[in-house]
Design a protein around this motif. Structure first.
Motif, PDB file in Angstrom:
ATOM      1  N   LEU A 131       0.826  -1.204   0.000  1.00 15.12           N
ATOM      2  CA  LEU A 131       0.000   0.000   0.000  1.00 15.12           C
ATOM      3  C   LEU A 131       0.862   1.256   0.000  1.00 15.12           C
ATOM      4  O   LEU A 131       0.494   2.269  -0.603  1.00 15.12           O
ATOM      5  N   LYS A 132       2.008   1.210   0.669  1.00 18.36           N
ATOM      6  CA  LYS A 132       2.923   2.350   0.657  1.00 18.36           C
ATOM      7  C   LYS A 132       3.417   2.626  -0.759  1.00 18.36           C
ATOM      8  O   LYS A 132       3.574   3.792  -1.162  1.00 18.36           O
ATOM      9  N   GLN A 133       3.679   1.566  -1.523  1.00 25.02           N
ATOM     10  CA  GLN A 133       4.097   1.748  -2.910  1.00 25.02           C
ATOM     11  C   GLN A 133       2.980   2.397  -3.726  1.00 25.02           C
ATOM     12  O   GLN A 133       3.231   3.296  -4.531  1.00 25.02           O
ATOM     13  N   TRP A 134       1.764   1.951  -3.514  1.00 24.03           N
ATOM     14  CA  TRP A 134       0.635   2.541  -4.235  1.00 24.03           C
ATOM     15  C   TRP A 134       0.410   3.984  -3.822  1.00 24.03           C
ATOM     16  O   TRP A 134      -0.035   4.808  -4.628  1.00 24.03           O
ATOM     17  N   GLN A 135       0.723   4.308  -2.579  1.00 26.05           N
ATOM     18  CA  GLN A 135       0.507   5.660  -2.072  1.00 26.05           C
ATOM     19  C   GLN A 135       1.370   6.681  -2.815  1.00 26.05           C
ATOM     20  O   GLN A 135       1.068   7.871  -2.816  1.00 26.05           O
ATOM     21  N   GLN A 136       2.424   6.211  -3.482  1.00 33.93           N
ATOM     22  CA  GLN A 136       3.298   7.126  -4.219  1.00 33.93           C
ATOM     23  C   GLN A 136       2.616   7.682  -5.464  1.00 33.93           C
ATOM     24  O   GLN A 136       2.893   8.804  -5.892  1.00 33.93           O
ATOM     25  N   HIS A 137       1.732   6.892  -6.082  1.00 28.18           N
ATOM     26  CA  HIS A 137       1.080   7.322  -7.320  1.00 28.18           C
ATOM     27  C   HIS A 137      -0.438   7.421  -7.191  1.00 28.18           C
ATOM     28  O   HIS A 137      -1.130   7.760  -8.159  1.00 28.18           O
ATOM     29  N   ASN A 138      -0.960   7.089  -6.035  1.00 28.96           N
ATOM     30  CA  ASN A 138      -2.395   7.164  -5.775  1.00 28.96           C
ATOM     31  C   ASN A 138      -2.596   7.751  -4.386  1.00 28.96           C
ATOM     32  O   ASN A 138      -1.637   8.109  -3.713  1.00 28.96           O
ATOM     33  N   ASP A 139      -3.829   7.846  -3.962  1.00 25.21           N
ATOM     34  CA  ASP A 139      -4.133   8.220  -2.586  1.00 25.21           C
ATOM     35  C   ASP A 139      -4.921   7.089  -1.952  1.00 25.21           C
ATOM     36  O   ASP A 139      -5.979   6.701  -2.453  1.00 25.21           O
ATOM     37  N   VAL A 140      -4.395   6.555  -0.871  1.00 22.27           N
ATOM     38  CA  VAL A 140      -5.046   5.479  -0.131  1.00 22.27           C
ATOM     39  C   VAL A 140      -5.578   6.056   1.172  1.00 22.27           C
ATOM     40  O   VAL A 140      -4.807   6.542   1.999  1.00 22.27           O
ATOM     41  N   LEU A 141      -6.887   6.034   1.331  1.00 26.16           N
ATOM     42  CA  LEU A 141      -7.518   6.548   2.541  1.00 26.16           C
ATOM     43  C   LEU A 141      -7.990   5.366   3.387  1.00 26.16           C
ATOM     44  O   LEU A 141      -8.821   4.576   2.950  1.00 26.16           O
ATOM     45  N   ALA A 142      -7.432   5.235   4.584  1.00 22.63           N
ATOM     46  CA  ALA A 142      -7.758   4.110   5.466  1.00 22.63           C
ATOM     47  C   ALA A 142      -8.869   4.488   6.424  1.00 22.63           C
ATOM     48  O   ALA A 142      -8.765   5.470   7.162  1.00 22.63           O
ATOM     49  N   VAL A 143      -9.938   3.700   6.395  1.00 23.26           N
ATOM     50  CA  VAL A 143     -11.021   3.846   7.360  1.00 23.26           C
ATOM     51  C   VAL A 143     -11.055   2.540   8.165  1.00 23.26           C
ATOM     52  O   VAL A 143     -11.399   1.490   7.623  1.00 23.26           O
ATOM     53  N   GLN A 144     -10.682   2.609   9.426  1.00 21.86           N
ATOM     54  CA  GLN A 144     -10.634   1.409  10.269  1.00 21.86           C
ATOM     55  C   GLN A 144     -11.815   1.390  11.227  1.00 21.86           C
ATOM     56  O   GLN A 144     -12.068   2.343  11.950  1.00 21.86           O
ATOM     57  N   ILE A 145     -12.524   0.280  11.218  1.00 19.17           N
ATOM     58  CA  ILE A 145     -13.702   0.112  12.076  1.00 19.17           C
ATOM     59  C   ILE A 145     -13.379  -0.935  13.136  1.00 19.17           C
ATOM     60  O   ILE A 145     -12.982  -2.051  12.813  1.00 19.17           O
ATOM     61  N   SER A 146     -13.544  -0.560  14.375  1.00 15.12           N
ATOM     62  CA  SER A 146     -13.233  -1.487  15.468  1.00 15.12           C
ATOM     63  C   SER A 146     -14.326  -1.417  16.528  1.00 15.12           C
ATOM     64  O   SER A 146     -15.156  -0.514  16.538  1.00 15.12           O
ATOM     65  N   ASP A 147     -14.286  -2.387  17.425  1.00 18.24           N
ATOM     66  CA  ASP A 147     -15.217  -2.454  18.539  1.00 18.24           C
ATOM     67  C   ASP A 147     -14.412  -2.396  19.830  1.00 18.24           C
ATOM     68  O   ASP A 147     -13.304  -2.954  19.891  1.00 18.24           O
TER      69      ASP A 147
END
Length: 321
Positions: free
Chosen positions: A223-239
């Protein structure tokens, strides 16, 4: 631009456990209350990033042609010019929309809550609200929906009809979950990345809505590699129960398991040991996702099962007045 949609009739479902198609359609009415584009409040985490692909526009290569008087010499293609002996320029057109892929987790681990609503319901709500917002902005939206048995992949399109179709798929995946659900090996997070990799994404936005339970260090590196040419937005759902166990469980004599192994929490020492492990694992994953978001100064969005997920998401990306 999406037209107002008449919501279908709701099913007789407990909204804490399941979301129906009608609910996901009705979330269109809330799509104007936040923004993934540059017109954000000055205090928003995303403000000031006008050159970012996440919120801006780019250029698409159109053609290679002979140089004409008045062309910008910065667009000269020197390799072709030297090979042919005649000046050639690369011509570009302005990119008018963004390509956004919503990755939505509806696997068995998402069918869990110790408070108000299931994690799977939270993920479906956020995905639907984002889809309507993207469509209203005139951008293209695609889906990767993971249920317990397969991945449902839809390429990015700019049509309300396709969004409605994918929301129906999402509601069906949500309602298929139950306490007996078991995941196929073909829906693991690594398979998500394999399918996304085949799309050859560039200058795209990935919004990954999941509990991230099976994302390891190697996958984060990808994902870090993809972040160089794209935008990765992480939405984490937890309990809350996934991050720490309450002390009273020792008296309750609970037995917990993952479908294969079980542990009897029949003493305070066992409860504390299990709780410390959960807290440490949650902290490690949270820190890793924060670092991933920091690469593009994007917000790490943490949501829970308290029932206030729509408001918290809007606050995280930037509410609109």
């Amino acid at each position: 631009m999406a037209r107002p949609t008449i919501a279908p009739r709701s099913q007789d479902l407990d909204p804490r456990l399941y979301c129906d198609y009608a609910r996901l359609v009705r979330l269109q009415s809330q799509a104007m209350s936040f923004s993934l584009l540059p017109h954000l409040k000055a205090g928003s985490v995303l403000s000031g990033r006008h050159q970012s692909r996440f919120r801006g526009r780019g250029l698409n290569f159109e053609e290679l042609r002979h140089y004409q008087q008045g062309d910008d010499i910065r667009n000269l293609d020197w390799k072709v010019t030297l090979r042919t002996g005649k000046p050639h320029v690369r011509s570009y057109t302005e990119e008018k929309d963004r390509n956004v892929i919503l990755c939505v987790d509806q696997r068995s681990t998402m069918f869990f809550s110790s408070t108000s609503v299931m994690k799977s319901v939270v993920a479906a709500d956020i995905a639907a609200m984002c889809a309507w917002r993207i469509l209203k902005d005139g951008d293209r939206v695609g889906f990767l929906i993971a249920d317990s048995q397969r991945l449902h992949i839809s390429p990015s399109q700019r049509t309300q009809h396709e969004v409605l179709r994918q929301l129906r798929v999402l509601s069906q995946a949500n309602q298929a979950l139950n306490v007996r659900s078991q995941d196929s090996e073909h829906v693991s997070f690594s398979h998500w990345l394999t399918q996304l990799g085949r799309m050859c994404l560039k200058q795209s936005t990935l919004v990954i809505i999941s509990d991230w339970h099976d994302c390891d260090e190697a996958m984060l590196e990808q994902l870090k590699q993809w972040q160089q040419h794209n935008d990765v937005l992480a939405v984490q759902i937890s309990d809350p129960l996934e991050q720490a166990l309450p002390s009273f469980l020792a008296k309750a004599n609970w037995v917990i398991g993952d479908g294969q192994y079980q542990m009897n929490l029949d003493s305070q020492a066992k409860v504390e040991q299990a709780s410390e492990y959960l807290t440490a694992q949650a902290d490690l994953q949270r820190d890793a996702l924060r670092r991933l978001m920091a690469m593009k100064r994007l917000p790490y969005i943490a949501l829970d099962t308290s029932g206030d997920h729509l408001n918290r998401f809007r606050q995280a990306v930037g509410e609109r007045g």
